[in-house]
Design an enzyme around this catalytic site. Structure first.
Site, mmCIF file in Angstrom:
data_model
loop_
_atom_site.group_PDB
_atom_site.id
_atom_site.type_symbol
_atom_site.label_atom_id
_atom_site.label_comp_id
_atom_site.label_asym_id
_atom_site.label_seq_id
_atom_site.Cartn_x
_atom_site.Cartn_y
_atom_site.Cartn_z
ATOM 1 C CB CYS A 257 -0.944 -0.019 1.207
ATOM 2 S SG CYS A 257 -0.103 -0.059 2.796
ATOM 3 C CB ALA A 258 0.366 4.760 0.900
#
Length: 465
Positions: free
Chosen positions: A27-28
């Site tokens: 993810c980020a």
């Protein structure tokens, strides 16, 4: 300094080798890994890898925190070494089967609400800006008074601040259909039906300015402006119904009959069965939340501030999204946000104290950016990378959150929105509350920093981690 290829090799080795990795995505900020055998994972070795800011096991995944930008390069290096990458949706499907039934339910709840939070954040910022520009003091700087503000300008600001909540059921039903495998546009239309102008407006009915419609002599029906649970379950049941119908209706008739039957059946079910029952449940949940927030002498802030980050660690904190939406829709403000912002800032204060006190260069390099991340409202690097590793800093952060939450309750702080905290959260207090909000955050950081520096951390803990 090790390159990304070397870091990737160390990650794969610590995870038990390539054959132990079932799937990997990112993810980020985090590398998300599903493994075949959890016992083969060397958790301590993972945390010693360069650029790793923390690692933890949650929802069936090993989540290794690298930070924004870095995680992309590590993921690329891992896949270049032959590990097959997966999409986040694949990871979600695999991990959805793990955890308790309650954890899985909360995870699904989060999947529905997370996509609509950005528009609610924007709405909160619009509310804050509207409150700022319509303040008598601010207007006075330009030689104006509230009476001199053009009506058209006020109406324009109402478009910005009222639309998302007026059509909230449409957003929730759209997202629920998407999550549960239905056609999102059908969910959107179903949600719009719940707030149709043909129905008595829910807010007007609540104020006594309009009467509900009565069906069968006892079922009171009105619009569901601002409601969440009726739309959520309408989306859940509607998506399941759509999938069942598509299996049974011939392909030649599917395009016409399926949307027709789904909308017809679901609007009747929503207005006459699901809506009344779930709206009553929603009222009960809101009353309970309000009771907690109304506890006297700052007790509500003390309790919530002390426990919020513990709940965050368990991964079931998405339930708070629903509660904050309800507060904003029904009260017009959010007293929960200023309490939890102190809890978040305090974890940053604890991590900052570790950074200042430690003589370890690696821990300093980890703690300073982790503290900054917390001050921007993201506590994962601070909690999992620093504070929970040594336990006491996390506890001192909890105490700081309790003290600042107590102060926020005493000062009766009220946010205009949700989902942003600490430094970005100042945008929700662009009124006479701004200095009190800053004070609450400083108290949170100062308390957690002082307690951690004096009692919560020594370099001897590096050996006992």
């Amino acid at each position: 300094m090790a390159g990304y290829a070397e870091i990737a090799k160390q990650v794969i080795h610590a995870l038990g080798g390539q054959e132990n990795i079932q799937s990997i995505a990112h993810c980020a900020t985090r590398l998300r890994v599903m493994v075949h055998d959890r016992e083969k994972v060397d958790a301590e070795a993972i945390e010693e890898i360069e650029k790793v800011k923390g690692a933890f096991y949650n929802s069936g995944q090993y989540q290794i925190i690298f930070g924004t930008g870095t995680v992309n390069r590590v993921f690329e290096a891992v896949t270049e070494l032959g590990v097959e990458g997966s999409t986040k949706s694949d990871i979600k499907k695999e991990s959805a089967k793990q955890g308790s039934a309650f954890q899985r339910a909360i995870r699904v709840f989060g999947d529905v609400f997370v996509p609509i939070i950005p528009v609610l954040v924007a709405t909160g910022l619009f509310m804050g800006l509207r409150g700022l520009i319509l303040q008598e003091t601010v207007l006075g700087w330009f030689g104006l008074t509230p009476d001199s503000v053009p009506t058209n300008l006020i109406l324009f600001t109402e478009i910005l601040t009222d639309t998302a909540f007026a059509f909230l059921p449409a957003l929730v039903a759209w997202s629920a259909f998407r999550v549960f495998g239905g056609t999102p546009i059908i969910g959107l239309v179903l949600g719009l039906m719940l707030v149709s102008p043909a129905l008595p407006n829910a807010w007007a009915v609540a104020e006594g300015a309009a009467d509900p419609l009565y069906y069968f002599g006892f079922i009171a029906v009105s619009g569901y402006q601002g409601s969440v649970l009726p739309a959520f379950f309408a989306g859940l049941v509607g998506a399941k119904l759509e999938k069942a119908l598509r299996k049974r209706i011939p392909e030649a008739l599917d395009l016409i009959l399926t949307p027709f039957l789904v909308l017809l059946i679901m609007i009747m079910l929503s207005l006459f069965v699901l809506g009344p029952i779930l709206h009553a449940a929603e009222n009960g949940i809101f009353a309970s939340m309000n009771f907690l927030l109304d506890l006297p002498f700052g007790l509500s802030g003390l309790v919530i501030g002390l426990t919020h980050q513990i709940i965050t660690v368990t991964g079931i904190h998405h339930i708070f999204n629903f509660l904050e939406i309800q507060l904003l829709e029904r009260l017009g403000f959010n007293p929960f946000n200023p309490i939890i912002t102190g809890a978040i800032a305090a974890q940053g204060g604890a991590a900052l104290a570790v950074a200042v006190k430690t003589s370890s260069k690696k821990l300093k390099a980890l703690s300073y950016p982790s503290a900054l991340s917390a001050f921007l409202g993201i506590t994962e690097p601070a909690i999992f990378g620093v504070n929970l590793r040594y336990v006491k800093p996390f506890v001192m952060g909890l105490i700081g959150g309790g003290v600042s939450g107590f102060l926020a309750s005493i000062l009766n702080l009220q946010a205009t929105g949700m989902a942003i905290t600490v430094i970005p959260g100042t945008l929700l207090y662009l009124n006479e509350q701004i200095f009190s909000y800053i004070l609450v955050n400083l108290v949170a950081i100062g308390t957690a920093f002082t307690l951690t520096y004096l009692f919560g951390f020594t370099d001897k803990m590096l050996e006992k981690k």
